[in-house]
Scaffold this motif. Structure first.
Motif, mmCIF file in Angstrom:
data_model
loop_
_atom_site.group_PDB
_atom_site.id
_atom_site.type_symbol
_atom_site.label_atom_id
_atom_site.label_comp_id
_atom_site.label_asym_id
_atom_site.label_seq_id
_atom_site.Cartn_x
_atom_site.Cartn_y
_atom_site.Cartn_z
ATOM 1 N N ARG A 1 26.813 -16.147 17.384
ATOM 2 C CA ARG A 1 26.826 -17.099 16.337
ATOM 3 C C ARG A 1 28.081 -17.826 16.430
ATOM 4 O O ARG A 1 27.901 -18.864 16.641
ATOM 5 C CB ARG A 1 27.163 -16.373 14.529
ATOM 6 C CG ARG A 1 26.988 -17.866 13.576
ATOM 7 C CD ARG A 1 25.614 -17.541 13.778
ATOM 8 N NE ARG A 1 25.317 -19.206 12.951
ATOM 9 C CZ ARG A 1 24.350 -20.515 13.625
ATOM 10 N NH1 ARG A 1 24.367 -20.697 15.318
ATOM 11 N NH2 ARG A 1 24.774 -21.648 12.862
ATOM 12 N N GLU B 1 26.912 -9.948 16.841
ATOM 13 C CA GLU B 1 26.219 -10.975 15.996
ATOM 14 C C GLU B 1 26.807 -12.331 16.422
ATOM 15 O O GLU B 1 26.672 -13.209 16.221
ATOM 16 C CB GLU B 1 25.106 -10.260 14.773
ATOM 17 C CG GLU B 1 24.422 -9.413 15.236
ATOM 18 C CD GLU B 1 23.035 -8.676 14.456
ATOM 19 O OE1 GLU B 1 24.091 -9.028 12.410
ATOM 20 O OE2 GLU B 1 22.953 -7.671 14.087
ATOM 21 N N THR B 2 27.992 -10.934 15.548
ATOM 22 C CA THR B 2 29.727 -12.939 14.696
ATOM 23 C C THR B 2 29.448 -13.907 15.998
ATOM 24 O O THR B 2 29.929 -14.796 16.419
ATOM 25 C CB THR B 2 30.717 -12.489 14.348
ATOM 26 O OG1 THR B 2 29.785 -11.165 13.007
ATOM 27 C CG2 THR B 2 31.444 -13.174 13.859
ATOM 28 N N GLN B 3 29.502 -13.210 17.369
ATOM 29 C CA GLN B 3 30.412 -13.792 18.997
ATOM 30 C C GLN B 3 29.534 -14.738 19.158
ATOM 31 O O GLN B 3 29.838 -15.595 19.684
ATOM 32 C CB GLN B 3 30.758 -12.596 19.423
ATOM 33 C CG GLN B 3 32.220 -12.115 19.439
ATOM 34 C CD GLN B 3 32.118 -10.644 20.724
ATOM 35 O OE1 GLN B 3 31.762 -10.425 21.453
ATOM 36 N NE2 GLN B 3 32.634 -9.952 20.264
ATOM 37 N N ASN C 1 32.036 -21.952 11.470
ATOM 38 C CA ASN C 1 32.271 -21.501 10.554
ATOM 39 C C ASN C 1 32.750 -19.974 10.105
ATOM 40 O O ASN C 1 32.015 -19.154 9.462
ATOM 41 C CB ASN C 1 33.472 -20.890 12.609
ATOM 42 C CG ASN C 1 32.916 -20.309 13.588
ATOM 43 O OD1 ASN C 1 31.601 -20.207 13.543
ATOM 44 N ND2 ASN C 1 34.201 -20.209 14.550
ATOM 45 N N ASP D 1 29.952 -19.704 8.075
ATOM 46 C CA ASP D 1 29.310 -17.809 8.414
ATOM 47 C C ASP D 1 29.625 -17.487 8.476
ATOM 48 O O ASP D 1 29.839 -15.664 8.985
ATOM 49 C CB ASP D 1 28.698 -17.833 10.280
ATOM 50 C CG ASP D 1 27.630 -19.060 10.151
ATOM 51 O OD1 ASP D 1 26.583 -19.246 9.157
ATOM 52 O OD2 ASP D 1 27.602 -19.213 11.044
ATOM 53 N N ASP D 2 31.131 -17.279 7.641
ATOM 54 C CA ASP D 2 32.168 -16.460 7.030
ATOM 55 C C ASP D 2 32.720 -15.523 8.566
ATOM 56 O O ASP D 2 32.966 -14.176 8.678
ATOM 57 C CB ASP D 2 31.778 -15.556 6.175
ATOM 58 C CG ASP D 2 32.671 -14.636 6.078
ATOM 59 O OD1 ASP D 2 34.124 -15.049 5.841
ATOM 60 O OD2 ASP D 2 32.766 -13.440 5.153
ATOM 61 N N ILE D 3 32.741 -16.533 9.537
ATOM 62 C CA ILE D 3 33.686 -16.178 10.891
ATOM 63 C C ILE D 3 35.191 -16.465 10.970
ATOM 64 O O ILE D 3 35.476 -17.228 10.376
ATOM 65 C CB ILE D 3 33.255 -16.884 12.222
ATOM 66 C CG1 ILE D 3 31.404 -16.031 12.231
ATOM 67 C CG2 ILE D 3 33.851 -16.194 13.297
ATOM 68 C CD1 ILE D 3 31.121 -17.279 13.741
ATOM 69 N N THR E 1 27.075 -5.896 14.515
ATOM 70 C CA THR E 1 27.829 -6.551 13.746
ATOM 71 C C THR E 1 28.787 -8.163 14.500
ATOM 72 O O THR E 1 28.721 -9.019 14.059
ATOM 73 C CB THR E 1 28.438 -6.378 12.623
ATOM 74 O OG1 THR E 1 27.304 -5.657 11.697
ATOM 75 C CG2 THR E 1 28.882 -7.381 11.722
ATOM 76 N N SER E 2 29.161 -7.226 15.211
ATOM 77 C CA SER E 2 30.723 -8.239 15.951
ATOM 78 C C SER E 2 30.058 -8.911 16.674
ATOM 79 O O SER E 2 30.343 -10.010 17.541
ATOM 80 C CB SER E 2 31.407 -7.129 16.845
ATOM 81 O OG SER E 2 32.110 -7.927 17.405
#
Length: 101
Positions: A30, A26-28, A58, A61-63, A23-24
């Motif tokens: 995105r 994938e978040t990075q 962001n 995407d809830d980043i 998930t981390s």
């Protein structure tokens, strides 16, 4: 009974760890994509207008803390904090350095 519960808890934690790492990653990924999309002039830096687009993407995407920045309209404050060399642009290096703090 207690040792069994402890063993189950440890096994669950071990199984969840790869998911959290993925998930981390994938978040990075995105966030990198959001940076590239916001960088309209392709100079690998974000000016204040591009930074606002980056924060909004962001937030969608809830980043990170992007949702909070957007909610409070704190774009200028966040930009000033991240612009370490005060040149009016934010680079990926500046974003990464802020993340390390």
């Amino acid at each position: 009974m207690k040792p069994l519960l402890i063993a189950l808890a440890l096994a669950s934690a071990m199984l969840a760890a790869p998911c959290a790492a993925q998930t981390s990653e994938e978040t990075q990924q995105r966030a990198r994509e959001n940076f590239q999309q916001a960088d309209k002039n392709d100079d690998r830096k974000l000016n204040p207008r591009e930074f606002k687009a980056f924060i909004n993407a962001n937030a969608e995407d809830d980043i990170g803390r992007a949702s909070m920045v957007r909610r409070f309209g704190a774009y200028d404050r966040a930009f000033a904090r991240l612009d370490a060399d005060k040149d009016g642009e934010i680079t990926r290096a500046e974003l990464l350095a802020a993340r390390q703090q």
